[in-house]
Each structure stands twice: as C-alpha cells, then as structure tokens.
Design an enzyme around this catalytic site. Structure first.
Site, PDB file in Angstrom:
ATOM      1  N   ALA A  56      23.583 -11.531  -4.870  1.00 43.22           N
ATOM      2  CA  ALA A  56      24.732 -12.394  -4.561  1.00 43.22           C
ATOM      3  C   ALA A  56      25.832 -11.610  -3.850  1.00 43.22           C
ATOM      4  O   ALA A  56      26.479 -12.123  -2.928  1.00 43.22           O
ATOM      5  CB  ALA A  56      25.275 -13.027  -5.846  1.00 43.22           C
ATOM      6  N   GLU A  57      26.050 -10.357  -4.284  1.00 44.00           N
ATOM      7  CA  GLU A  57      27.070  -9.536  -3.647  1.00 44.00           C
ATOM      8  C   GLU A  57      26.654  -9.180  -2.219  1.00 44.00           C
ATOM      9  O   GLU A  57      27.469  -9.203  -1.289  1.00 44.00           O
ATOM     10  CB  GLU A  57      27.302  -8.256  -4.456  1.00 44.00           C
ATOM     11  N   TYR A  58      25.349  -8.867  -2.029  1.00 39.85           N
ATOM     12  CA  TYR A  58      24.841  -8.591  -0.695  1.00 39.85           C
ATOM     13  C   TYR A  58      25.075  -9.799   0.212  1.00 39.85           C
ATOM     14  O   TYR A  58      25.527  -9.670   1.357  1.00 39.85           O
ATOM     15  CB  TYR A  58      23.352  -8.256  -0.763  1.00 39.85           C
ATOM     16  N   SER A 104      -8.122   4.042  16.937  1.00 38.47           N
ATOM     17  CA  SER A 104      -8.608   3.463  15.689  1.00 38.47           C
ATOM     18  C   SER A 104      -9.234   4.570  14.850  1.00 38.47           C
ATOM     19  O   SER A 104      -9.469   5.685  15.323  1.00 38.47           O
ATOM     20  CB  SER A 104      -9.627   2.362  15.980  1.00 38.47           C
ATOM     21  N   GLU A 135      -3.233   7.867   1.695  1.00 38.97           N
ATOM     22  CA  GLU A 135      -2.403   6.674   1.574  1.00 38.97           C
ATOM     23  C   GLU A 135      -3.280   5.431   1.531  1.00 38.97           C
ATOM     24  O   GLU A 135      -4.426   5.458   2.010  1.00 38.97           O
ATOM     25  CB  GLU A 135      -1.443   6.582   2.759  1.00 38.97           C
ATOM     26  N   LYS A 137      -4.855   1.964   2.703  1.00 34.88           N
ATOM     27  CA  LYS A 137      -5.099   1.371   4.022  1.00 34.88           C
ATOM     28  C   LYS A 137      -4.650  -0.087   3.965  1.00 34.88           C
ATOM     29  O   LYS A 137      -5.316  -0.932   3.370  1.00 34.88           O
ATOM     30  CB  LYS A 137      -6.572   1.459   4.406  1.00 34.88           C
ATOM     31  N   ASP A 139      -3.908  -3.875   4.902  1.00 37.88           N
ATOM     32  CA  ASP A 139      -4.670  -4.900   5.609  1.00 37.88           C
ATOM     33  C   ASP A 139      -3.691  -5.738   6.414  1.00 37.88           C
ATOM     34  O   ASP A 139      -3.302  -6.833   6.019  1.00 37.88           O
ATOM     35  CB  ASP A 139      -5.441  -5.762   4.601  1.00 37.88           C
ATOM     36  N   GLU A 194       2.189  -0.400  10.204  1.00 38.73           N
ATOM     37  CA  GLU A 194       1.376  -1.581   9.926  1.00 38.73           C
ATOM     38  C   GLU A 194       2.292  -2.701   9.451  1.00 38.73           C
ATOM     39  O   GLU A 194       3.043  -2.531   8.482  1.00 38.73           O
ATOM     40  CB  GLU A 194       0.340  -1.265   8.840  1.00 38.73           C
ATOM     41  N   LYS A 311      -5.970  11.906   5.903  1.00 38.41           N
ATOM     42  CA  LYS A 311      -5.617  12.610   7.128  1.00 38.41           C
ATOM     43  C   LYS A 311      -5.400  14.092   6.811  1.00 38.41           C
ATOM     44  O   LYS A 311      -4.719  14.418   5.837  1.00 38.41           O
ATOM     45  CB  LYS A 311      -4.322  12.037   7.734  1.00 38.41           C
ATOM     46  N   LYS A 335     -13.359   2.733   3.061  1.00 36.27           N
ATOM     47  CA  LYS A 335     -13.224   1.313   2.765  1.00 36.27           C
ATOM     48  C   LYS A 335     -13.702   1.002   1.351  1.00 36.27           C
ATOM     49  O   LYS A 335     -14.650   1.598   0.843  1.00 36.27           O
ATOM     50  CB  LYS A 335     -14.031   0.480   3.780  1.00 36.27           C
ATOM     51  N   CYS A 429     -38.194 -18.753  24.609  1.00 35.21           N
ATOM     52  CA  CYS A 429     -36.733 -18.734  24.489  1.00 35.21           C
ATOM     53  C   CYS A 429     -36.217 -20.116  24.127  1.00 35.21           C
ATOM     54  O   CYS A 429     -36.583 -21.109  24.777  1.00 35.21           O
ATOM     55  CB  CYS A 429     -36.118 -18.269  25.811  1.00 35.21           C
ATOM     56  N   CYS A 432     -34.187 -21.277  27.601  1.00 37.48           N
ATOM     57  CA  CYS A 432     -34.806 -21.525  28.915  1.00 37.48           C
ATOM     58  C   CYS A 432     -36.319 -21.683  28.852  1.00 37.48           C
ATOM     59  O   CYS A 432     -36.961 -21.913  29.872  1.00 37.48           O
ATOM     60  CB  CYS A 432     -34.446 -20.409  29.887  1.00 37.48           C
ATOM     61  N   CYS A 447     -35.739 -12.433  25.511  1.00 35.09           N
ATOM     62  CA  CYS A 447     -36.157 -13.465  26.447  1.00 35.09           C
ATOM     63  C   CYS A 447     -36.427 -12.805  27.790  1.00 35.09           C
ATOM     64  O   CYS A 447     -35.657 -11.950  28.241  1.00 35.09           O
ATOM     65  CB  CYS A 447     -35.052 -14.521  26.585  1.00 35.09           C
ATOM     66  N   CYS A 453     -32.090 -17.260  32.813  1.00 37.57           N
ATOM     67  CA  CYS A 453     -31.856 -17.898  31.511  1.00 37.57           C
ATOM     68  C   CYS A 453     -30.379 -18.246  31.407  1.00 37.57           C
ATOM     69  O   CYS A 453     -29.526 -17.358  31.506  1.00 37.57           O
ATOM     70  CB  CYS A 453     -32.249 -16.961  30.382  1.00 37.57           C
TER      71      CYS A 453
END
Length: 691
Positions: A56-58, A104, A135, A137, A139, A194, A311, A335, A429, A432, A447, A453
């Site tokens: 509230a003060e903020y 990446s 750290e 990862k 998402d 991120e 890292k 992962k 195929c 085709c 194919c 095709c």
C-alpha cells in the site's frame, strides 16, 4: 504484487532530456526522490527478495509520482518507473542482428551422458576436477537486453541465434527489469536472460481469460512467449512476466570478473534479477547432487523449469574450450525426464518428406502431455516401428520433451486387443503412387517419385524459396501449395516463369500482392553459390557444407564434375555425404533443372579462392592447447586464413601443437608422438611473417 520502476543513477536523474525552467524546484526534487525510492524498493523486492515497505505504501509513492508527471509532463523520462504501461501498437517486429550470436545449449538426459560431458571438459582443459556454475533451466523465452550508459535501449528475442525480433517496447513493461542500471556499470552492456511467467501469474491470467470468454494458454511457457510477442505492448503490460539474467554478450567500457558466477553477482549489483538458485560446485558429483536437489524441489518453485544448466565457471577456461557448431563446449543442459502419458494408437499413417522419406506417424486418441494436447506422435522409421512392436489399437506410452515432437516410447502389449494389426510399409507412395524403395542396410524407405511426387515437390519448393536458401520474400508454404495444386509449379525453375496474372488468380492473392511476389522472385536471381547449393535440397548438405563446397571447388561446374573421392577432400564431407552429392548431380533431371534455372537468369558472383601464396600453411594441421594471450578463436581464424587446418585433438597427422600456459593432456600426447611443439611467441612470429 505488481510493481513498476527501476533505480536511476544518482549523478543525473534527468540527463536524457531538458527540464524547462517553469517547473518548480520542489517538484523537480520530489520527483527525483520518488524515482530513487521506487527504484530502491523494486530492487529490494525483485532482486534481493527483501521488501522493506507494504504494498500500500509503494502504491502511494507511485501514485504521487504519477500525479507529479501529470502536472508537469516535461518530467517524464524514458527511465521513469511510470513508463511501463506500453505504447502504441506495432504493425510488425523489426529484425535485430546479434553482435555476438545467442547460441543454444546441447542437452544430456542421463547421468552417464553428463559424466561424458564432464570427461570431455576435463580432457579438453587437462584438469582433474572442474568448477561449475549451476542453475535451474527456466522454461521460458531467451532474450537479449542492451544497456547503453546504463539505460535499456533495446531488447531482442534469440530468433535463430544470429538475428531476432526487436521487442523493446514489450520488455520495458516487465516490472522486475530495471530501465536504468544501478551504480558503476559498463558503458555498453548486453545481458542475456530468460523471460518467463510464474505459475501463480499464469493461473491468474488464465482465470481472466476464462472470465472474458477468451482462449486459455496451455502452459506458462506458451503464455510467456505469446505475451512477449504481442504487437500491442499495452497487452504485454497486463501480463505477469518476469525475467532472470544468466549471462552477458557485448561488454564495453569495463572489465568483468573472470568467473561466470561473479559476473552474475555483478549483474545483481547493477539491479538485474538473477536466479536465487544459482550455485558454484566442484566436480561432476556435486553437479549430480544439485540436479537431484533441484529435481526434488521442482514442484515447490514458483516457476517452471525443465532441467539444470551446468557452465564451466572460469571464463578463461570457457574461452579455451570454445564452441562446436552452434553450442559452447563449456556448458550443457541436463534435462529432467520427459513427461509421459498413456493413450491409444487409433491408426498409423505414412508421411512423405522433402527427400521422399516415408515416416510412420501414430494417430492418437487425444491426450494432454506436458500441458499440450497431443493427437499425433512420430514413430521415426520402420525399424523403430518393429522394435517397439507397435500395433494399431495398442495402449502406448507417449512422451513430449520440451519442444521436441511427441514420440511413442513403447506400448503395453498386455493391453493389446485381440487381432490388433501391425502397420505395414506401403509398396506405393500414398501421395503419387510411385514405388516405395528401401535400400539395403537403411532404416528409411523412400518414394521414388522425386520432384514428380507432389509431397516432395512441395517440400523441395518450400525449401528452395526459404530465407536461408533463395530467400524469395512472399513465397511461403501456403502459396507454394496453391501453386503446386494449380499445376503451375513442378520444379524450382518453374518459379521464374510465373507471371503476375497467374499468381493474382489464386485465392487471397490480388494484383498488388502478385506484383510484389514477381519482383521478389526477380530479386532472388542474384544469389551466392553457397545459397544456391543449399537451395537444391541435396541430402545432408546444410548451410555449412554448402559453404565448404563452394570455397573448396570455386564453381558449380567443378562440384558437378567432382568424383566421390574428390568430394571427400572437403571439410565436413564424409563418405555418405559425398555419395549423396555425387548421386544428386549424376541425375539428368537435376542437371536439367539447374540448366533451366541458369537460363532463367539465376546467377552468383565467382567465389574468391585464395592462391597458394595466400595459403602457405595449406596441408598443415595445428592443435591449440593451454591458455594463450590471444583468444582461441583469434588464433584459429589466423591459422585458417593461411590455409591451415585447426584440429581439436593430437594425432600422428598433427603438424604443430601450440602450447600455452597450463597445457595438459594434448601437450603430453604431442611429446609422446614426437609432434613439433611451439610456444605462443613462435606462433605470433609465424603470423607476423605473413601479416
């Protein structure tokens, strides 16, 4: 609580704009105090996680600053905490070129793969144990932030790593991000981070979406990505986005610490939020312990993570290890196990790709996996289909890992219905009706219809027109499909025979759009040999291989005439790739298409090939090890410019090993093999001779 603001520097709160003399001195001083107070409270709230005043003060302080700026609009500056509500909507995002590529990370999924990564790092550095910065990862969505003189001037998405989209207006609305850095900072600082959406914010957003009758988001990552790429920044401003910073790119005007962890602490001191879960550990065993701890507490975190990032902490060691392809050798993402669900395989269909490969695809009873409804999953190839013993009607385990295409992991044979049929590879195929062939020893059936095709034709044409190939602006996937279905395109050369009236007659195409496309086609005729080779869609020939072929042979005619043995002399070309290239140019219909393309005016400048005098080190192989005063990349590029090959390991074929300080196993192996060893001074002497 949603807060706004960032701490301005003390020396000049209004240095970015001139203040008219008509503003009372008291208003100037009060605005300065309010901005500094709000920025300090934001820093304590978002970065230190130590709020010092009630919400509230903020809110009262913020409202007071808003009123002052309303009374005296000249007070408003680009770094004011009130300037986060978003500006006018954009029509399109501008493209931003990354000065330092946003690479990446490679992935590992098991303890064994992580140990292999650690072994490669230790062997590359010649050390027994490595210090890692670890750290969670996140998402979310990777972002680049550029600060100049402490002020945020640009934000861009990662894109393809070399160029992204300018999302500055949207990123400015993220309340946890400072618009101005604290304290003494570099003149230019590019920060990588991120953008993500906390779980509670995601739930609140979806609740609002439901109440307003709008579509809900599948998961926090999709919500974050969609929010950051809104063309209207005012919409982004209503979304509960956060950001954690994890590294730097361009830095000018300051020396950063030689430790990745300490660099992150510097970012924190400058007011940038970093993950509170970051730690420094010694050795792979402690990496695994951290992974286990984070994994166990994953559900209690306020945001989604999908793994852990390791890292190498030492910046000099990072530089020594360098990069491979588009990923650093000094970092890896570990992962978490992919999320899996059970569902029923209702059918198996066969898709035909650009190269004619037939891929079995399972049509599933729809099921939610990792927040996304999945109705299709890949079965990869016939061998996988047989190995997993897949039958139509089976109950299957379906896995979705991040953005990876969902796959069928296996089936529960005990739940198989009686007489459940096995899928069969079609003899013709499905597109085709051409014969389907499967070469001996290959798992992929293809194919034989080639460019005749429609499935291959469409994909080949889409690839030919794509941005990294011939870059024909406006010739997108849907338009290619329309042109093929209208029997206007049969091979790439037909593109250059199109006229405005033909194109204008297609669905959703008018005269102006057709004219623009024809002009874009005309512009694309001026290309480069590497782009043209890549556009041909030769199996296994990507951008890098196409560039190597062009540089090695110098002309298309030389490549066309090259034997498989001659092709093997090109960097990055092995026996399989050589066979594909040679086989492609051996086909008369492929040569015919190329001749027609050149007759239509497709051309490129000659490839400048260095003379023997310009490449005095041709045929020699160098290996760099230890710490050098010049960067590894600088030394590598200088040697390659003189014709040398720079390898990552020592063998009998190595000509010279350049050993810097703390050289390890590579130096030892060079001594054992009797390979010539230089210090850096000898390398510099050589480079100076030819400079």
């Amino acid at each position: 609580m949603q807060r706004v603001g960032a701490r301005p520097q003390k020396q000049s709160l209004f240095s970015l704009f001139e203040i008219p003399m008509s503003i009372p001195e008291a208003a100037l001083q009060r605005a300065a105090v309010l901005r500094e107070q709000l920025a300090e409270h934001n820093y304590r709230y978002y970065v230190l996680d130590e709020p010092s005043i009630p919400d509230a003060e903020y809110d009262r302080l913020f409202a007071e600053l808003q009123q002052l700026e309303a009374d005296y609009p000249e007070l408003i500056g680009p770094d004011s905490p009130t300037q986060r509500v978003g500006g006018a909507p954009l029509s399109v995002f501008d493209e931003v070129q990354h000065t330092v590529p946003m690479l990446s990370l490679g992935n590992v999924f098991s303890e064994g793969e992580l140990r292999d990564f650690d072994r490669r790092v230790r062997e590359g550095l010649g050390h027994e144990q490595i210090r890692y910065c670890v750290e969670p990862k996140l998402d979310g969505l990777a972002i680049s932030l550029r600060y100049e003189q402490g002020v945020l001037v640009r934000a861009a998405t990662r894109g393809d790593g070399h160029s992204g989209e300018d999302v500055t207006a949207n990123v400015r609305t993220i309340t946890s991000l400072p618009l101005r850095l604290r304290g003494a900072h570099p003149a230019v600082l590019e920060v990588r981070g991120e953008v993500f959406m906390p779980r509670d914010g995601f739930e609140a957003l979806n609740q609002r979406q439901r109440e307003q009758g709008n579509k809900t988001f599948a998961n926090p990552r999709n919500a974050a990505a969609g929010s950051l790429r809104q063309l209207d920044p005012r919409i982004t401003a209503t979304r509960p986005l956060r950001i954690y910073c994890y590294g730097v790119g361009v830095v000018e005007g300051a020396e950063l610490p030689d430790s990745h962890y300490r660099i992150l602490q510097s970012l924190r001191d400058w007011g940038l939020p970093v993950s509170p879960e970051i730690r420094v550990v010694e050795g792979v065993e402690n990496c695994l312990a951290y992974y286990e701890t984070i994994g166990q507490g994953r559900d209690s975190l306020p945001y989604d993570i999908d793994g852990v990032v390791y890292k190498v902490d030492s910046i000099p060691q990072q530089q020594e290890l360098g990069f491979v392809s588009r990923a650093p050798r000094w970092a890896i993402a570990h992962k978490f196990p992919a999320q899996e669900e059970l569902t029923v395989i209702e059918a198996v269909e066969w898709q035909v790709g650009r190269t004619g490969a037939l891929t079995p695809v399972a049509r599933l009873r729809p099921v939610a996996v990792g927040g996304v409804t999945v109705s299709n999953a890949t079965l990869h190839n016939l061998d996988e289909l047989r190995r997993k013993d897949v039958h139509i009607g089976d109950t299957a385990i379906v896995r979705r890992a991040g953005d990876v295409i969902p796959e069928v992991v296996g089936v529960l044979a005990e739940r198989r219905p009686p007489d459940a049929p096995m899928p069969k590879l079609p003899t013709h195929c499905p597109i085709c009706d051409a014969d389907v062939l499967r070469a001996e020893g290959e798992s992929v059936a293809r194919c034989s219809g080639g460019l005749y095709c429609p499935a291959q034709r469409k994909e080949a044409l889409k690839h030919f027109a794509s941005r990294k190939a011939m870059d024909i602006d406006g010739l997108g996937d849907k338009l290619v499909e329309q042109l093929v279905e209208a029997d206007l395109l049969h091979d790439p050369a037909d593109i250059f025979s199109l006229d405005t009236q033909q194109v204008a007659g297609l669905e959703r195409m008018g005269e102006k759009s057709a004219q623009n496309l024809i002009q874009a086609i005309e512009r694309s005729k001026a290309t480069t040999l590497p782009r043209f080779l890549f556009a041909m869609g030769i199996r296994e020939v990507g951008e890098a291989t196409a560039a190597n072929l062009a540089q090695h042979f110098g002309s298309l005619e030389a490549i066309e005439a090259a034997s498989e043995e001659a092709l093997l002399a090109v960097d990055d070309v092995g026996p399989i790739v050589a066979k594909h290239i040679h086989g492609f140019f051996a086909q008369p219909h492929n040569r015919e298409v190329i001749e027609r393309l050149r007759a239509e005016g497709v051309k490129w400048p000659e490839v400048a090939r260095p003379s023997a005098e310009q490449q005095p080190l041709l045929g020699q192989t160098f290996v760099l090890t230890g710490t050098l005063a010049m960067s590894r990349d600088e030394a590598k590029q200088a040697l390659q410019a003189l014709g040398a090959k720079v390898a990552g390991s020592v063998s009998k074929k190595t000509t010279v090993v350049v050993a810097g300080e703390a050289a390890g196993s590579k130096l030892t192996k060079a001594e054992q093999l009797g390979v010539e060893i230089w210090d850096e001074a000898r390398l510099r002497q050589l480079l100076d001779e030819y400079s």
